[in-house]
Design an enzyme around this catalytic site. Structure first.
Site, mmCIF file in Angstrom:
data_model
loop_
_atom_site.group_PDB
_atom_site.id
_atom_site.type_symbol
_atom_site.label_atom_id
_atom_site.label_comp_id
_atom_site.label_asym_id
_atom_site.label_seq_id
_atom_site.Cartn_x
_atom_site.Cartn_y
_atom_site.Cartn_z
ATOM 1 N N LYS A 175 44.453 35.617 7.648
ATOM 2 C CA LYS A 175 45.153 34.573 6.884
ATOM 3 C C LYS A 175 44.212 33.391 6.665
ATOM 4 O O LYS A 175 43.846 32.693 7.606
ATOM 5 C CB LYS A 175 46.387 34.070 7.642
ATOM 6 N N GLU A 250 37.319 29.274 17.694
ATOM 7 C CA GLU A 250 36.268 28.372 17.193
ATOM 8 C C GLU A 250 36.978 27.101 16.767
ATOM 9 O O GLU A 250 37.656 27.096 15.740
ATOM 10 C CB GLU A 250 35.581 28.986 15.973
ATOM 11 N N CYS A 284 32.344 21.485 10.916
ATOM 12 C CA CYS A 284 32.643 21.258 12.337
ATOM 13 C C CYS A 284 31.392 20.908 13.129
ATOM 14 O O CYS A 284 31.495 20.393 14.234
ATOM 15 C CB CYS A 284 33.342 22.472 12.915
ATOM 16 N N GLU A 384 37.703 13.917 15.842
ATOM 17 C CA GLU A 384 37.170 14.457 14.594
ATOM 18 C C GLU A 384 37.665 13.658 13.401
ATOM 19 O O GLU A 384 38.873 13.483 13.239
ATOM 20 C CB GLU A 384 37.673 15.890 14.415
HETATM 21 P P1 NDP Z 1 44.036 23.642 11.255
HETATM 22 O O1 NDP Z 1 43.895 23.958 12.681
HETATM 23 O O2 NDP Z 1 45.110 22.749 10.820
HETATM 24 O O3 NDP Z 1 44.204 24.983 10.391
HETATM 25 C C1 NDP Z 1 43.351 26.080 10.542
HETATM 26 C C2 NDP Z 1 44.110 27.318 10.172
HETATM 27 O O4 NDP Z 1 45.187 27.462 11.079
HETATM 28 C C3 NDP Z 1 44.728 27.273 8.768
HETATM 29 O O5 NDP Z 1 44.688 28.579 8.221
HETATM 30 C C4 NDP Z 1 46.138 26.874 9.054
HETATM 31 O O6 NDP Z 1 47.048 27.298 8.061
HETATM 32 C C5 NDP Z 1 46.409 27.606 10.351
HETATM 33 N N1 NDP Z 1 47.499 27.063 11.140
HETATM 34 C C6 NDP Z 1 47.950 25.789 11.185
HETATM 35 N N2 NDP Z 1 49.007 25.705 12.029
HETATM 36 C C7 NDP Z 1 49.227 26.959 12.516
HETATM 37 C C8 NDP Z 1 50.164 27.526 13.414
HETATM 38 N N3 NDP Z 1 51.129 26.785 13.987
HETATM 39 N N4 NDP Z 1 50.100 28.838 13.687
HETATM 40 C C9 NDP Z 1 49.153 29.605 13.115
HETATM 41 N N5 NDP Z 1 48.230 29.128 12.244
HETATM 42 C C10 NDP Z 1 48.262 27.819 11.956
HETATM 43 O O7 NDP Z 1 42.621 23.144 10.838
HETATM 44 P P2 NDP Z 1 42.159 22.710 9.429
HETATM 45 O O8 NDP Z 1 42.605 23.655 8.393
HETATM 46 O O9 NDP Z 1 42.506 21.295 9.314
HETATM 47 O O10 NDP Z 1 40.576 22.943 9.528
HETATM 48 C C11 NDP Z 1 39.732 22.019 9.994
HETATM 49 C C12 NDP Z 1 39.494 22.229 11.474
HETATM 50 O O11 NDP Z 1 38.812 23.441 11.706
HETATM 51 C C13 NDP Z 1 38.602 21.147 12.031
HETATM 52 O O12 NDP Z 1 39.124 20.710 13.244
HETATM 53 C C14 NDP Z 1 37.274 21.847 12.244
HETATM 54 O O13 NDP Z 1 36.465 21.310 13.212
HETATM 55 C C15 NDP Z 1 37.699 23.221 12.563
HETATM 56 N N6 NDP Z 1 36.641 24.144 12.226
HETATM 57 C C16 NDP Z 1 35.956 24.722 13.247
HETATM 58 C C17 NDP Z 1 34.909 25.565 12.985
HETATM 59 C C18 NDP Z 1 34.176 26.232 14.092
HETATM 60 O O14 NDP Z 1 33.473 27.180 13.844
HETATM 61 N N7 NDP Z 1 34.296 25.809 15.315
HETATM 62 C C19 NDP Z 1 34.503 25.881 11.619
HETATM 63 C C20 NDP Z 1 35.300 25.228 10.617
HETATM 64 C C21 NDP Z 1 36.339 24.387 10.939
HETATM 65 P P3 NDP Z 1 47.482 26.355 6.843
HETATM 66 O O15 NDP Z 1 46.394 25.380 6.608
HETATM 67 O O16 NDP Z 1 47.659 27.323 5.754
HETATM 68 O O17 NDP Z 1 48.763 25.714 7.280
#
Ligand code: NDP
Length: 496
Positions: A175, A250, A284, A384
């Site tokens: 997803k 991650e 990130c 962040e």
């Molecule tokens: P989120 O944690 O909000 O979302 C990440 C994913 O999780 C999206 O697909 C989102 O879906 C989904 N999600 C959100 N809530 C739920 C839930 N309750 N149950 C299951 N899935 C859920 O992060 P962001 O999208 O805001 O992304 C940015 C974040 O990702 C930053 O904190 C960044 O640091 C981190 N990141 C880390 C990386 C790494 O390699 N360590 C690489 C890239 C980013 P939807 O958005 O569709 O609601």
């Protein structure tokens, strides 16, 4: 951007969800690019069914067969590279130079890497460790993987999740973020054309709490692989724990950028601007906190401010644009609010700190921003921002710089800037992070692992380390004595 003909791929079929409507918005204009229906828990169940059905056959494919499909996938993606770049730019607001030069070629290289990794299964040598058995190691697929990816690098994240999983013989339900699903759907279609059997890669779309939770909360998946924020990662870890599901996380980052007093200042200034502004800071591993020796502080700050002011914000499809908008208006507002709070708490904005007016006001743009005077314990230094914002703090010694660099909950990446070999060695040893760069910040390669320490999670993406995480090790012990009466039986019953 061409609108996808469907919003999910289940068992190789491009179809539509049955849930609420979702919109994909171009953050550089605010225009709606595509409206689709989200996948419900029932849709997700069908995707897990498809992965379960396809998994056994794919697990039985030879490594060479899996490798061939991955090689063909790399070629398919190469063939649609420009379409992928255009779609990534449209849905995520990336300057086209970034999509063409980084996101798309980096993704294709990663696919090519895992085509090779598929043919390499490492383990201990077979031996008669007990004296009475030959022990061998089998490295087997885990089963059905449920993956969730974020919106900052939609195609790369989809590739990082999918390729090690399928190269190792698993089936996957992936997803992407609801706001950036397009290039993930293009990846799945390309995989079908490359000969990946139907059901091995399924893509579902929709909001995390609806579609994502149905996936990672399912007891039918063997492994959850998640990239996203630390808060959501912890929630997902709790769901996985309830089912005993294997977990790969991650999470967020807050990378320090440590500048010692023997540095090449020009290199550090350029590195700080590039490292903090890449992908509008929505990376990130982006440089977010620079700790600079006090003797260089003023020169560093003025150098970074000058270079930041020269960075051109502009329309994402313009080749001359350096910096695009944030990936969404929500993210832009979050960044602006964090900078406002930092100023209220006593920090000073040296440059930026504003939502641009004029032609760019229609998009989710935010100026490159340099902040000084923030305390180590303040929100802008500890949390962040995920935007084009760099905070710079003065330090008086190497000890102080390294201690402050480690003094946040995250540990994804860090860099140290010095001409001294011993300082470089010390920094690489003492900085607590999954990646430490010396005299650079950001570059990644498919062969090397990406993943965090502390609140940045565990589990590696890219590299052979990632491939290993999508396999499980089985020990097979074969008796070599042929005896019915084995000596060890004596511990249970007297051997007669
Ligand atoms: P989120 O944690 O909000 O979302 C990440 C994913 O999780 C999206 O697909 C989102 O879906 C989904 N999600 C959100 N809530 C739920 C839930 N309750 N149950 C299951 N899935 C859920 O992060 P962001 O999208 O805001 O992304 C940015 C974040 O990702 C930053 O904190 C960044 O640091 C981190 N990141 C880390 C990386 C790494 O390699 N360590 C690489 C890239 C980013 P939807 O958005 O569709 O609601």
């Amino acid at each position: 951007m061409q609108r996808p003909a469907g919003s999910h791929v289940i068992a190789g079929v491009l179809g539509s969800g049955t849930g609420p409507e979702q919109q994909v918005v171009d953050p550089s204009t605010g225009d709606t690019l595509w409206t689709y229906r989200a996948d419900t828990p029932e849709d997700v169940e069908r995707a897990i069914d498809a992965a379960t059905a396809a998994g056994t056959g794919w697990a039985g494919a030879t490594p060479a067969e899996r490798s061939t499909v991955c090689q063909r996938l790399a070629a398919e993606l190469e063939g649609i590279a420009e379409d992928l770049a255009q779609a990534e730019t449209a849905q995520a607001g990336k300057p086209i130079r970034l999509s063409r030069g980084f996101d798309v070629p980096g993704s294709i290289d990663n696919v090519a890497f895992f085509a090779g990794a598929a043919r390499r299964l490492d383990g201990m040598a077979a031996a008669e460790w007990s004296g009475t058995h030959t022990s061998t190691i089998r490295r087997e697929p885990v089963g059905v993987v449920g993956s969730i990816a974020p919106w900052n690098y939609p195609l790369q994240m989809a590739v990082w999740k999918t390729l090690p999983a399928i190269a190792a013989g698993n089936a996957i339900v992936l997803k992407p973020a609801e706001s950036t699903p397009v290039t993930t759907l293009m990846l799945a279609e390309a995989a079908s054309r490359a000969g990946l059997p139907d059901g091995v890669l399924n893509v579902v779309n929709g909001p995390g709490p609806l579609t994502g939770e149905a996936l990672v909360g399912s007891p039918r998946i063997a492994m959850t692989s998640f990239t996203g924020s630390t808060a959501v990662g912890r929630h997902i870890a709790a769901l996985a724990a309830a089912n005993g599901t294997r977990l790969h996380l991650e999470l967020g980052g807050k990378a320090p950028f440590v500048v010692f007093d023997d540095v090449d200042l020009d290199a550090a200034v350029r590195g700080a601007v590039a490292g903090s502004l890449i992908n509008a800071g929505q990376d990130c591993t982006a440089a977010t906190r620079a700790y600079v020796h006090r003797s260089l502080f003023d020169d560093f700050v003025s150098g970074v401010a000058d270079l930041m002011r020269s960075v051109r914000l502009g329309p994402t499809r313009d080749e001359d644009t350096d910096l695009g908008p944030l990936a969404s208006f929500r993210q832009r507002d979050k960044v602006a609010a964090m900078v406002e709070r930092a100023v209220r708490d006593g920090a000073k904005v040296v440059t930026g700190g504003r939502i641009p007016a004029g032609a760019l006001a229609v998009g989710a743009y935010y100026e490159p921003t340099l902040v000084v005077g923030a305390d180590q314990g303040s929100e802008i230094v500890q949390d962040e921002v995920f935007g084009p914002v760099l905070a710079v703090l003065p330090v008086d010694s190497d000890d102080e710089a390294l201690a402050l660099a480690n003094d946040v909950p995250y540990g994804l990446a860090a860099s140290a800037w010095t001409r001294g070999v011993f300082r470089a060695q010390r920094a690489s040893r003492e900085l607590v992070a999954g990646t430490v760069w010396i005299n650079d910040h950001i570059p990644i390669v498919s062969e090397m692992p990406h993943g965090g320490a502390k609140g940045s999670g565990y589990g590696k993406d890219m590299s052979a380390y990632s491939f290993d995480e999508y396999t499980q090790v089985k020990h097979v012990a074969s008796d070599i004595t042929g005896l019915a009466r084995k000596e060890w039986h004596d511990t249970v019953f007297r051997t007669r």
